[in-house]
Design an enzyme around this catalytic site. Structure first.
Site, PDB file in Angstrom:
ATOM      1  N   LYS A  98       0.873  -1.169   0.000  1.00  0.00           N
ATOM      2  CA  LYS A  98       0.000   0.000   0.000  1.00  0.00           C
ATOM      3  C   LYS A  98       0.908   1.216   0.000  1.00  0.00           C
ATOM      4  O   LYS A  98       1.614   1.483   0.965  1.00  0.00           O
ATOM      5  CB  LYS A  98      -0.918   0.010   1.221  1.00  0.00           C
ATOM      6  N   GLY A 159      -8.061   9.145   9.268  1.00  0.00           N
ATOM      7  CA  GLY A 159      -8.299   9.188  10.701  1.00  0.00           C
ATOM      8  C   GLY A 159      -9.304  10.213  11.160  1.00  0.00           C
ATOM      9  O   GLY A 159      -9.550  10.344  12.363  1.00  0.00           O
ATOM     10  N   ALA A 185      -9.717   5.847   3.973  1.00  0.00           N
ATOM     11  CA  ALA A 185      -9.500   7.029   4.819  1.00  0.00           C
ATOM     12  C   ALA A 185     -10.767   7.849   4.991  1.00  0.00           C
ATOM     13  O   ALA A 185     -11.461   8.168   4.029  1.00  0.00           O
ATOM     14  CB  ALA A 185      -8.391   7.926   4.286  1.00  0.00           C
ATOM     15  N   GLY A 186     -11.038   8.169   6.256  1.00  0.00           N
ATOM     16  CA  GLY A 186     -12.143   9.043   6.607  1.00  0.00           C
ATOM     17  C   GLY A 186     -13.457   8.358   6.887  1.00  0.00           C
ATOM     18  O   GLY A 186     -14.390   8.981   7.383  1.00  0.00           O
ATOM     19  N   ASN A 207      -9.756   1.523   9.516  1.00  0.00           N
ATOM     20  CA  ASN A 207      -8.865   1.314  10.647  1.00  0.00           C
ATOM     21  C   ASN A 207      -9.344   2.077  11.871  1.00  0.00           C
ATOM     22  O   ASN A 207      -9.852   1.510  12.837  1.00  0.00           O
ATOM     23  CB  ASN A 207      -7.430   1.696  10.280  1.00  0.00           C
ATOM     24  N   THR A 208      -9.216   3.405  11.824  1.00  0.00           N
ATOM     25  CA  THR A 208      -9.498   4.221  13.003  1.00  0.00           C
ATOM     26  C   THR A 208     -10.885   3.983  13.585  1.00  0.00           C
ATOM     27  O   THR A 208     -11.048   3.862  14.810  1.00  0.00           O
ATOM     28  CB  THR A 208      -9.329   5.715  12.670  1.00  0.00           C
TER      29      THR A 208
END
Length: 258
Positions: A98, A159, A185-186, A207-208
């Site tokens: 990645k 994040g 992301a986001g 993830n986050t």
């Protein structure tokens, strides 16, 4: 496998990819991975001690069960990203990568020019490159032409949990792309993931939102179900919006009540 998610010829059952950062412990991380029912996980190379394979996150992840996707998080230019990718491959971790190039420390926005430069080098060296990018349709097409196996446009800053703030550009990337589009992301809640899939994205990376949830394991399961639901909705075809209200039951031929 009636609807496999295929990257570079490799089929996956799950269209959810899970990052391994920010979890309170490796045990919670692995329970979340299992609850998410994923087949690919990302690992930040800067968090891996390549000199001691028993003393880092990779010791908890079975490479026979999961495709490990190392990421070049922390790289600020193409040269640093290429060096990290080569280290991962030389250490036997993976030839999947990645690609992240984020010189901006505040918003962690990817540098498109440096990302394209690094991708060209890594593709020639045989890496399966999955670049993290701004939602830029022109850049996405250039990366596809350079030989990347997917593109990973952001929904909002990494994040941030702000959801799909780049919606219109994501739609264009999905429409134009001949390789898998993975929204990365986001994404802050399962409904964001479901919406991404309803748009026609091939997969999402989380993830986050999972790692920092009060119950990461339950949240991981929730995202798994959301991705499945969104994909099914996309496949069956969503109904068109109407300017007026329409009765659910036909009114033709029904006698008026006197």
């Amino acid at each position: 496998m009636d609807d496999p998610f295929i990257i570079d010829g490799k089929p996956f059952r799950s269209r959810l990819i899970l990052g391994t950062g920010k979890f309170s412990s490796p045990r919670i991380m692995m329970r979340s991975v299992q609850a998410a029912n994923v087949e690919m996980v990302t690992v930040a190379l800067r968090r891996v001690n390549l000199n001691d394979t028993s003393d880092h996150l990779l010791s908890f992840i079975d490479p026979k069960q999961y495709v490990i996707l190392p990421n070049t998080s922390g790289a600020q230019n193409a040269e640093e990203a290429v060096r990290l990718a080569r280290l991962a491959k030389a250490s036997g971790i993976s030839d999947w990568i990645k690609l992240e190039v984020t010189p901006d420390p505040r918003y962690l926005l990817p540098d498109g020019e440096e990302t394209l430069k690094a991708a060209a080098v890594l593709v020639k060296e045989g890496f399966k490159v999955m670049p993290y990018i701004n939602a830029d349709p022109v850049l996405a097409k250039k990366l596809e032409e350079a030989g990347t196996v997917s593109v990973m446009p952001l929904g909002s800053p990494i994040g941030s949990n702000k959801g799909l703030k780049t919606l219109e550009m994501l739609k264009i990337i999905i429409e134009m792309s001949g390789i898998p589009v993975i929204v990365d992301a986001g994404i802050g809640c399962p409904s964001d993931a479901a919406f991404s899939m309803e748009l026609g994205a091939d997969a999402v990376l989380i993830n986050t939102a999972v790692a920092t949830a009060p119950d990461p394991v339950l949240m991981a399961e929730s995202f798994s179900l959301a991705v499945q639901s969104g994909r099914k909705a996309y496949l069956c075809g969503l109904p068109q919006e109407q300017s007026r209200g329409q009765a659910s039951s036909p009114l033709d031929g029904i006698s008026k009540i006197s």
